[in-house]
Scaffold this motif. Structure first.
Motif, short mmCIF file in Angstrom:
data_model
loop_
_atom_site.label_atom_id
_atom_site.label_comp_id
_atom_site.label_asym_id
_atom_site.label_seq_id
_atom_site.Cartn_x
_atom_site.Cartn_y
_atom_site.Cartn_z
N ASP A 77 8.03 -7.58 -8.18
CA ASP A 77 8.78 -7.40 -6.92
C ASP A 77 7.60 -7.42 -5.83
N LEU A 78 6.49 -6.85 -5.97
CA LEU A 78 5.59 -6.34 -5.02
C LEU A 78 4.81 -7.81 -4.47
N GLU A 79 4.80 -8.89 -5.38
CA GLU A 79 4.25 -10.13 -5.18
C GLU A 79 4.77 -10.63 -3.80
N LYS A 80 6.07 -10.27 -3.56
CA LYS A 80 6.65 -11.02 -2.23
C LYS A 80 6.04 -10.46 -1.03
N ILE A 81 5.45 -9.33 -0.92
CA ILE A 81 4.74 -8.71 0.06
C ILE A 81 3.96 -9.35 0.88
N PRO A 82 2.78 -9.84 0.07
CA PRO A 82 1.82 -10.76 1.05
C PRO A 82 2.28 -12.18 1.23
N GLU A 83 3.45 -12.75 0.67
CA GLU A 83 3.85 -13.66 1.27
C GLU A 83 4.56 -13.60 2.69
N MET A 84 5.12 -12.40 2.70
CA MET A 84 5.94 -12.21 4.05
C MET A 84 4.96 -11.63 5.02
N TYR A 85 3.68 -11.15 4.77
CA TYR A 85 2.69 -10.54 5.66
C TYR A 85 1.25 -11.31 5.83
N LYS A 134 0.37 -12.03 9.34
CA LYS A 134 0.40 -10.78 9.52
C LYS A 134 -0.22 -9.79 8.85
N PRO A 135 -1.40 -9.50 9.05
CA PRO A 135 -2.37 -8.91 8.25
C PRO A 135 -2.04 -7.27 8.04
N ILE A 136 -2.47 -6.92 6.92
CA ILE A 136 -2.01 -5.42 6.89
C ILE A 136 -3.50 -4.64 7.10
N PRO A 158 6.20 2.10 23.29
CA PRO A 158 5.73 2.08 21.95
C PRO A 158 7.07 2.30 21.11
N GLY A 159 6.79 1.75 19.66
CA GLY A 159 8.01 1.66 19.11
C GLY A 159 7.45 1.49 17.60
N ILE A 160 8.06 1.73 16.55
CA ILE A 160 7.59 1.51 15.16
C ILE A 160 8.60 0.84 14.49
N HIS A 161 8.21 -0.40 14.19
CA HIS A 161 9.15 -1.07 12.94
C HIS A 161 9.07 -0.81 11.46
N VAL A 162 10.04 -0.13 11.06
CA VAL A 162 9.79 0.64 9.68
C VAL A 162 10.75 -0.70 8.72
N THR A 163 10.14 -1.15 7.81
CA THR A 163 10.88 -1.91 6.80
C THR A 163 10.45 -1.38 5.31
N GLY A 164 11.79 -1.26 4.41
CA GLY A 164 11.42 -0.76 3.16
C GLY A 164 11.02 -1.89 2.29
N MET A 165 9.94 -1.44 1.41
CA MET A 165 9.09 -2.18 0.65
C MET A 165 9.80 -1.75 -0.83
N PRO A 166 9.62 -2.87 -1.89
CA PRO A 166 9.88 -2.47 -3.10
C PRO A 166 9.24 -1.51 -3.80
N ILE A 207 -2.46 -7.39 -2.11
CA ILE A 207 -2.06 -6.90 -0.70
C ILE A 207 -3.24 -7.44 0.39
N GLN A 208 -4.36 -7.05 -0.15
CA GLN A 208 -5.65 -7.47 0.90
C GLN A 208 -5.72 -6.89 2.24
N PRO A 209 -5.45 -5.49 1.92
CA PRO A 209 -5.54 -4.90 3.16
C PRO A 209 -6.96 -4.78 3.83
N GLU A 210 -6.85 -4.49 4.95
CA GLU A 210 -8.11 -4.13 6.01
C GLU A 210 -8.96 -2.92 5.28
N LEU A 211 -8.12 -2.02 5.00
CA LEU A 211 -8.93 -0.68 4.54
C LEU A 211 -7.52 -0.47 3.34
N THR A 212 -8.03 0.70 2.39
CA THR A 212 -6.99 1.26 1.68
C THR A 212 -7.67 2.81 1.64
N ILE A 213 -6.55 3.58 1.70
CA ILE A 213 -6.87 4.96 1.50
C ILE A 213 -5.88 5.59 0.53
#
Length: 347
Positions: free
Chosen positions: A241-249, A254-256, A177-185, A292-298
């Motif tokens: 700046d946030l609008e780049k996130i869905p482009e990358m994922y 790469k669904p969120i 197991p591992g976690i890939h951590v990426t900084g988001m704007p 972002i279109q996540p499967e779920l939001t909390i």
């Protein structure tokens, strides 16, 4: 994207979260029982991970023996925090667990160096070798506090930078197991002249969001496959700046799976004089959900201090009006969300 050196966490080495805690032998083994536990509202999953909501932006993620804590804030109702020049916030609620009653914490993920996310008691009490992943700005403050007071395992990850966290979990399958951590704007102060002025004055600290990809590598510790993707917005407004996130994922296959969204419409100096809003209100929150279109939001970070102007009820109304009631899970302090990190059952 720049990649920072990886770190390895061994959850079997139980250490007190605070430096004045009793010996490890007397350390609490578990978080308090959740007031309520929920999972995906429409899908059946084989849950192997959980997220416990402490309050404010403080959550504790448990998976493969690892406990990861976000934005530790453990002040109580009536306590005060400093939020900027001449700006003070008063806590309105109590955390679901007290700082000194925590079980072992293996890793802290800190979105920014602000007292409602890393309060004065936390700063004074956390053990100094506790691994912390945070912004370069917070790293500068935490790692340079002087002899005996500096945090010694702080890792600076800026927006679009990334690092890997290896988890020595002792799985029998051979999968690691591992976690890939990426900084988001993230931006406390929106685009334009105010942002430029704040860059000069430094009145409001820089902030990150995070993308956490929980998954497994094969027995040779390569070929990492993400089994669950969590986006944490951090304290930000809706900015370009946030609008780049869905482009990358999302748009890149790469669904969120889950978004933890910081809301509240935090105002400076406060709702009585709302000169500047520094976190998303309900309408911006809905805008981010649609982006972002996540499967779920909390939603988190919505009512714990007297500087919030946009209550959770406003966000609920916006989500209902948009037809997203099946895409959101609401947690109160002390509630827990369980989910499945896919993979890990074979080499």
């Amino acid at each position: 994207m720049a990649t920072k050196p990886s770190i390895t966490i061994d959850p079997s080495k139980k250490q007190p979260p605070t430096r004045d805690h009793p010996e490890p032998s007397s350390l609490k083994q578990h978080l308090p029982p959740a007031k309520s536990t929920t999972s995906h509202p429409t899908k059946t999953t084989e849950n192997n991970a959980s997220l416990f909501f402490v309050g404010t932006a403080t959550t504790i993620l448990e998976w493969e023996g690892l406990r990861l804590m976000t934005d530790p804030n453990f002040l109580h109702a009536g306590d005060h925090v400093h939020l900027g020049p001449g700006v003070q916030g008063t806590r309105q609620t109590n955390p679901a667990v007290d700082l000194h009653d925590l079980p072992n914490i293996d890793l802290v993920l800190l979105s920014h160096y602000h007292a409602d996310h890393f309060d004065q008691e936390v700063e004074a009490s956390l053990r100094r070798d506790l691994p912390i992943i945070t912004t370069p700005h917070a790293h500068k403050h935490l790692a340079n506090k002087g002899h005996g007071e500096s945090f010694t395992a702080v890792h600076a990850v800026d927006a679009w930078e990334n690092m890997f966290v290896n988890v020595n979990a002792g799985t029998t399958s051979g999968a690691k197991p591992g976690i890939h951590v990426t900084g988001m704007p993230g931006k406390h102060v929106g685009d334009g002249l105010l942002a430029k002025a704040n860059d000069i004055l430094g009145a409001v600290p820089p902030t990150n969001g995070w993308m956490l990809e929980l998954g497994y590598s094969d027995s040779s510790n390569v070929n990492f496959e993400c089994g669950y993707r969590i986006y944490i917005s951090g304290d930000t407004l809706y900015v370009s700046d946030l609008e780049k996130i869905p482009e990358m994922y999302t748009h890149a296959g790469k669904p969120i799976d889950l978004m933890l969204i910081h809301l509240g419409g935090t105002t400076i100096p406060g709702p009585h004089m709302p000169l500047l809003m520094v976190t998303m209100d309900a309408k911006q929150g809905l805008q981010l959900v649609k982006l972002i279109q996540p499967e779920l939001t909390i939603p988190i970070h919505y009512d714990d201090y007297d500087v919030f102007m946009s209550p959770l009820a406003d966000f609920k109304a916006e989500m209902t009006k948009a037809g997203f009631d099946d895409k959101v899970v609401y947690l109160d302090r002390g509630d827990q969300f369980e989910f499945e990190v896919r993979g890990g059952k074979s080499t």
